[in-house]
Design a protein around this motif. Structure first.
Motif, mmCIF file in Angstrom:
data_model
loop_
_atom_site.group_PDB
_atom_site.id
_atom_site.type_symbol
_atom_site.label_atom_id
_atom_site.label_comp_id
_atom_site.label_asym_id
_atom_site.label_seq_id
_atom_site.Cartn_x
_atom_site.Cartn_y
_atom_site.Cartn_z
ATOM 1 N N SER A 94 0.957 6.451 -7.003
ATOM 2 C CA SER A 94 -0.292 7.086 -7.452
ATOM 3 C C SER A 94 -0.492 8.477 -6.858
ATOM 4 C CB SER A 94 -1.487 6.197 -7.081
ATOM 5 O OG SER A 94 -1.582 6.048 -5.676
ATOM 6 N N THR A 133 -6.596 4.955 -7.599
ATOM 7 C CA THR A 133 -5.520 4.398 -8.421
ATOM 8 C C THR A 133 -4.768 3.306 -7.672
ATOM 9 O OG1 THR A 133 -5.269 6.559 -9.494
ATOM 10 C CG2 THR A 133 -3.480 4.982 -9.792
ATOM 11 N N THR A 134 -4.588 3.510 -6.372
ATOM 12 C CA THR A 134 -3.917 2.492 -5.556
ATOM 13 C C THR A 134 -4.670 1.173 -5.602
ATOM 14 O OG1 THR A 134 -3.012 4.161 -4.058
ATOM 15 C CG2 THR A 134 -3.153 1.910 -3.213
ATOM 16 N N TYR A 166 -3.988 -0.578 -8.818
ATOM 17 C CA TYR A 166 -2.669 -1.208 -8.818
ATOM 18 C C TYR A 166 -2.675 -2.514 -8.021
ATOM 19 C CZ TYR A 166 -0.470 3.035 -10.763
ATOM 20 O OH TYR A 166 -0.090 4.070 -11.566
ATOM 21 N N VAL A 167 -3.345 -2.493 -6.859
ATOM 22 C CA VAL A 167 -3.420 -3.712 -6.044
ATOM 23 C C VAL A 167 -4.112 -4.822 -6.836
ATOM 24 C CG1 VAL A 167 -4.402 -4.777 -3.968
ATOM 25 C CG2 VAL A 167 -3.402 -2.493 -3.832
ATOM 26 N N ASN A 223 -3.437 8.810 -4.409
ATOM 27 C CA ASN A 223 -4.799 8.606 -4.915
ATOM 28 C C ASN A 223 -5.279 7.203 -4.539
ATOM 29 O OD1 ASN A 223 -6.915 7.764 -6.889
ATOM 30 N ND2 ASN A 223 -6.603 9.850 -7.646
ATOM 31 N N LEU A 224 -6.309 7.122 -3.698
ATOM 32 C CA LEU A 224 -6.807 5.827 -3.223
ATOM 33 C C LEU A 224 -7.368 4.980 -4.354
ATOM 34 C CD1 LEU A 224 -8.623 6.755 0.126
ATOM 35 C CD2 LEU A 224 -6.671 5.218 -0.125
ATOM 36 N N LEU A 284 2.409 1.669 -3.518
ATOM 37 C CA LEU A 284 1.442 1.988 -4.567
ATOM 38 C C LEU A 284 0.796 3.359 -4.348
ATOM 39 C CD1 LEU A 284 -0.208 -1.508 -5.074
ATOM 40 C CD2 LEU A 284 1.659 -0.446 -6.343
ATOM 41 N N LEU A 285 0.633 3.757 -3.089
ATOM 42 C CA LEU A 285 0.139 5.107 -2.805
ATOM 43 C C LEU A 285 1.134 6.158 -3.286
ATOM 44 C CD1 LEU A 285 -1.474 4.743 0.743
ATOM 45 C CD2 LEU A 285 -2.613 5.659 -1.288
ATOM 46 N N GLN A 286 2.413 5.860 -3.113
ATOM 47 C CA GLN A 286 3.450 6.782 -3.584
ATOM 48 C C GLN A 286 3.444 6.873 -5.110
ATOM 49 O OE1 GLN A 286 7.392 5.738 -2.292
ATOM 50 N NE2 GLN A 286 8.273 7.705 -2.884
ATOM 51 N N ALA A 334 0.813 -1.221 0.000
ATOM 52 C CA ALA A 334 0.000 0.000 0.000
ATOM 53 C C ALA A 334 0.850 1.277 0.000
ATOM 54 C CB ALA A 334 -0.971 -0.014 1.186
#
Length: 415
Positions: free
Chosen positions: A160, A166-167, A170-171, A163-164, A156-158, A153
């Protein structure tokens, strides 16, 4: 590496990815605050996911001999991944019921299809040290929150830019690649042809209606409720304690303050997930030596004491230590259950009745998170206190209920 150990390892890593669902409390506050939903509204996404996990596990366990562990796990992993993709769209457009459908319904069904197969498969391969082998697999599920909260998390937050939505996309992309690949290794051992019998229809209805099943189901449900109180809200509860220790003029909407509180919550999620995972392995092994039901009684009694202490605790470090002990016991329940099921009903009925026992997960997945969500929405300053009183009371009931279990009742049912 022997074939059975390869299956055990890939089954463990499959569970590791599935167990990322346990990092929900990492997202609870950000989703609630960014979308403007209440704690209860947001928490229902997680509750529905666990509910569908338990219900689907019951079906998957009963159908594993028909579809096979590989197919169930690969399809389940794909559904879990698509659940994240749908949830990302729901967060982007603030569609609460689409979040329920994506993360809760679709993701939960995927979890249920994929969860039982690795456990039942490893149980079939390992005729000795059942608690050790199956405990190792479900240990992976417990470690999933660590992977999500401290590695996946944040990374992927970095990527994006925070942006929750987009995160979550990605997950979903990560899950749809890795889980089916790992699940493809799962297969049951070939039956011994010298003892092979004509396939017969297995009925589990009379077992589910029996006293031994009901007692184990009830104490397992209570053990889950206790753990879910923290799995769903440990980060917000810790942040509440940290806020009480800050000066009166602290601006809690300040970016740096919010980041430090979130980091503290993520650290607790990560550390407690290690205890959750180790509890599955350790208590499963311990139950091989001292007995399954005796182990369950220790888990329930220890947690009842911890919940009593939590009522009095206001220090973040002490709170965190106690949470880790609760999740050590929570994980222990999942480590003991597969072996207890096999001891009670044998290898033939194990997948079906193990899946049936996991419907307790459905019930606990609703009750535990909603206890805290209700308290936070209606009694914000006393939310933790009231939740711990309710949880402690249930654990005491569970401890005494465990003495209604009689091994001879299971044997008599088989006769």
């Amino acid at each position: 590496m022997s074939k059975k150990w390869l299956i055990a390892v890939t089954g463990t890593f499959t569970h590791l990815l599935l167990g990322t669902v346990y990092a929900w409390s990492y997202f609870q506050n950000p989703i609630s605050e960014s979308a403007g939903w209440s704690n209860a509204q947001t928490a229902w996404a997680f509750s529905l996911s666990i509910f569908m996990l338990g219900v689907t596990s019951a079906w998957a366990g009963n159908k594993m001999s028909v579809y096979g562990p590989r197919r169930l796990s690969m399809i389940g992993g794909a559904l879990y991944a698509f659940g994240y993709l749908v949830s990302g769209f729901a967060l982007a457009h603030r569609y609460l019921f689409l979040l329920y459908f994506g993360f809760g319904i679709m993701g939960g069904i995927g979890l249920g299809l994929a969860y039982v197969a690795p456990v039942a498969t490893v149980s079939a391969w390992f005729t000795h040290k059942q608690g050790l082998a199956t405990g190792m697999v479900v240990m992976g599920f417990g470690f999933g929150a660590l992977v999500m909260s401290k590695f996946l998390a944040p990374l992927l937050l970095q990527l994006s830019d925070g942006n929750l939505s987009t995160t979550f996309y990605y997950v979903g992309a990560v899950m749809i690649v890795l889980i089916p690949v790992l699940a493809s290794f799962l297969q049951l051992p070939k039956p011994d042809k010298t003892h092979e019998k004509k396939p017969e229809r297995i009925s589990i209805a009379r077992h589910i209606q029996s006293k031994p099943f009901i007692v184990v189901w009830l104490i397992f449900t209570i053990n889950i409720v206790a753990g879910m109180i923290f799995i769903s809200f440990q980060s917000p509860l810790l942040q509440d304690i940290l806020k009480m220790r800050m000066s009166d003029g602290t601006n809690f909407s300040d970016g740096e303050t919010m980041a430090s509180l979130a980091a503290a919550g993520a650290t607790l999620i990560a550390v407690s997930s290690v205890f959750n995972g180790m509890g599955r392995f350790a208590w499963g092994s311990i139950s091989d030596k001292i007995g399954r039901m005796y182990t369950f009684r220790i888990l329930l009694a220890l947690q009842a004491v911890i919940f009593g202490l939590l009522i009095l605790v206001h220090h973040p470090v002490v709170f965190s230590v106690l949470v880790c002990i609760v999740l050590l016991c929570y994980g222990g329940g999942f480590g003991v259950l597969p072996s207890l099921t096999k001891d009670m009903y044998g290898s033939k009925l194990m997948p079906s009745l193990y899946g049936a026992f996991l419907t307790a997960w459905s019930m606990g997945g609703i009750i535990g998170p909603q206890i805290v969500a209700f308290m936070k929405d209606n009694y914000a300053e006393k939310a933790g206190l009231f939740a711990f009183v309710v949880g402690g009371g249930l654990l005491i009931v569970g401890f005494f209920t465990s003495f209604l279990y009689r091994r001879k009742d299971v044997i008599n049912l088989e006769n």
